[in-house]
Scaffold this active site. Structure first.
Site, short mmCIF file in Angstrom:
data_model
loop_
_atom_site.label_atom_id
_atom_site.label_comp_id
_atom_site.label_asym_id
_atom_site.label_seq_id
_atom_site.Cartn_x
_atom_site.Cartn_y
_atom_site.Cartn_z
CG ASP A 1 -6.36 4.27 7.54
OD1 ASP A 1 -5.99 3.41 6.72
OD2 ASP A 1 -7.32 4.08 8.32
CD GLU B 1 -7.89 -1.93 7.53
OE1 GLU B 1 -8.38 -3.06 7.72
OE2 GLU B 1 -7.17 -1.37 8.38
ZN LIG Z 1 -3.82 -2.80 8.13
#
Ligand SMILES: [Zn+2]
Length: 492
Positions: free
Chosen positions: A123, A190
């Site tokens: 991501d 994340e």
């Molecule tokens: Zn990162």
């Protein structure tokens, strides 16, 4: 004692002091950078650059508002991975975690060894609307130009995803089988807290009673020109990361008409509390990990800095005072305090009944969430202000920089980049490693690409890019690391 004797004594003391400083400085010389023969791995940089270019074109963007996240793009990225890396998908076991995080297991030959885990996230953060035009190339076009792949995610962290996939594929094509089980985790959230990704991977592996010898994830790079005065490239293999705490301060008072205010309002109480916090930075200092970091690098600094660092017994507070003035220096010395949000009355002529301030702290490993809440309560020292924890996680453990796995990562960095200065460091932001360390004593944070000072602004910013040469080096690094991973194995 006569005045003459006193002056003589002072002179002698001064000469002695200069001699001590000089001797200590002379023995504090640049350490010879330990050499490893640079290993060449047969890879095609242009093809790998093309892969990263394709990966960038999927808009796998993590927005804070979950409803805005374009999940079909995540599905398309997962399909692309399967198409692009068929050997890996055929020969490794794949478990999907919460639909979008991919956990691959590569079964090793020796079940008596503890597993290891390598991780990267696919991501990316959004591009701030209105800044697209500032990019030399559109952020999701994956343009390859002037030796670079351009676009969001090229540094953080799709380059690591692609490099890992390439390295494993290369090893599979050579019929390599690892000694211990190897997990490869490609996470999808994340940038918004990792709850469905790394946190869930850890829960799953805990249920399967997997214990890791060590893990490797993002959190630092090979730094080029980022530490002033240090010429060699620095492989900062980070062994810890800071914690996170957001507090809301709430002051309540009598409301009413602003034409007849009391001497204090909820807003002025909050303002005073913020000033107190600003005037009392959380105590910190040059010790532990940070001291070791600067003592290692200091040997390669110009003479003046070397005199200071060779003599921290005398100049310690001076160095700390200088470092505290710089945001980057201050952040490694202590828990930082950042007031970020404010609210008061809803109308200009109405006294506030409530005023709030939001303050974000990044916790140094020596502090804890509770110790900072206690500190803030003491500093504000005002019972009328309620302090509420909005979000918190503790600083990480400090991984062992003497362990075989650290040595292996360091050796592989040298085999890839030549004579780099290896040093254990501290990651200032949050990474998935804060979850992986629950399975493993030693969670390391390091991406094997060179980060130049001029490119560091691209991180979460504009004109993010990765050089083709760096991608080739990253594939070599993961290839060599995985091939030699048995050197850092641990029995179950
Ligand atoms: Zn990162």
């Amino acid at each position: 004692m006569t005045l003459k004797k006193i002056i003589l004594l002072l002179c002698a003391a001064f000469v002695l002091l200069i001699a001590v400083l000089a001797i200590r400085t002379l023995s504090y010389q640049p350490a010879s950078l330990s050499q490893e023969t640079v290993q060449t791995v047969a890879i095609e940089p242009e093809r790998i650059a093309q892969r990263l270019s394709e990966a960038v074109q999927f808009r796998t963007i993590s927005f804070d508002h979950v409803k805005m996240i374009p999940y079909p793009q995540f599905d398309a990225f997962i399909d692309w991975l399967a198409r692009t890396y068929p050997e890996l998908h055929q020969q490794l076991q794949l478990q999907k975690v919460n639909d979008y995080t991919l956990l691959f297991k590569w079964t090793g030959k020796d079940p008596a060894q503890q597993a290891i885990l390598l991780s990267a996230h696919y991501d990316v953060v959004p591009v701030i609307p209105g800044t697209e035009k500032k990019w030399a190339h559109p952020p999701f076009a994956g343009v390859i130009d002037q030796g670079y792949i351009w676009g969001r995610g090229t540094m953080d962290d799709k380059s690591a995803v692609v490099a890992l996939m390439e390295a494993v594929t290369l090893l599979l094509q050579q019929q390599y089988q690892p000694e211990q089980d190897i997990y490869i985790s490609l996470t999808h959230d994340e940038e918004i807290g990792s709850r469905k990704g790394a946190a869930a991977v850890v829960e799953l592996l805990q249920q399967q009673q997997v214990k890791l010898a060590w893990s490797l994830d993002e959190g630092s790079f090979v730094l080029n020109g980022l530490v002033p005065g240090v010429k060699p490239q620095i492989a900062s293999i980070n062994v810890a990361e800071k914690g996170f705490l957001t507090l809301e301060l709430l002051a309540t008072a009598q409301g009413g008409h602003s034409s007849m205010p009391a001497s204090e309002t909820a807003v002025t109480m909050i303002a005073q509390a913020l000033v107190k916090l600003q005037q009392a930075p959380v105590p910190g200092g040059l010790d532990g990990l940070t001291l070791d970091f600067y003592l290692t690098l200091g040997r390669h600094m110009p003479l003046l800095q070397r005199v200071l660092l060779a003599n921290t017994w005398l100049f310690g507070s001076l160095i700390e005072a200088q470092m505290s003035k710089m945001p980057s220096g201050n952040a490694v010395l202590r828990t930082t305090t950042a007031a970020t949000m404010l609210s008061g009355s809803v109308k200009s002529n109405v006294l506030p009944i409530e005023a709030t301030a939001t303050v974000n702290f990044r916790l140094h490993p020596r502090d804890s969430v509770q110790s900072i809440v206690d500190y803030v309560t003491r500093v504000i020292d005002d019972e009328r202000i309620a302090i509420k924890v909005i979000q918190a996680f503790e600083p990480s453990k400090v991984a062992d920089s003497k362990a075989a796995a650290f040595e292996l990562i360091a050796k592989t960095a040298r085999q890839t980049h030549g004579a780099v200065l290896v040093v254990p460091g501290l990651t200032l932001g949050a990474t998935d490693s804060r979850f992986y360390e629950k399975l493993s004593d030693n969670a390391y944070r390091f991406n094997p690409m060179v980060l130049d000072a001029k490119d560091s602004a691209g991180f979460h910013g504009t004109n993010e890019r990765m050089s083709v040469d760096n991608m080739a080096k990253a594939v070599s690094f993961y290839y060599l690391l995985l091939k030699d991973s048995a050197l850092a194995s641990k029995p179950r």
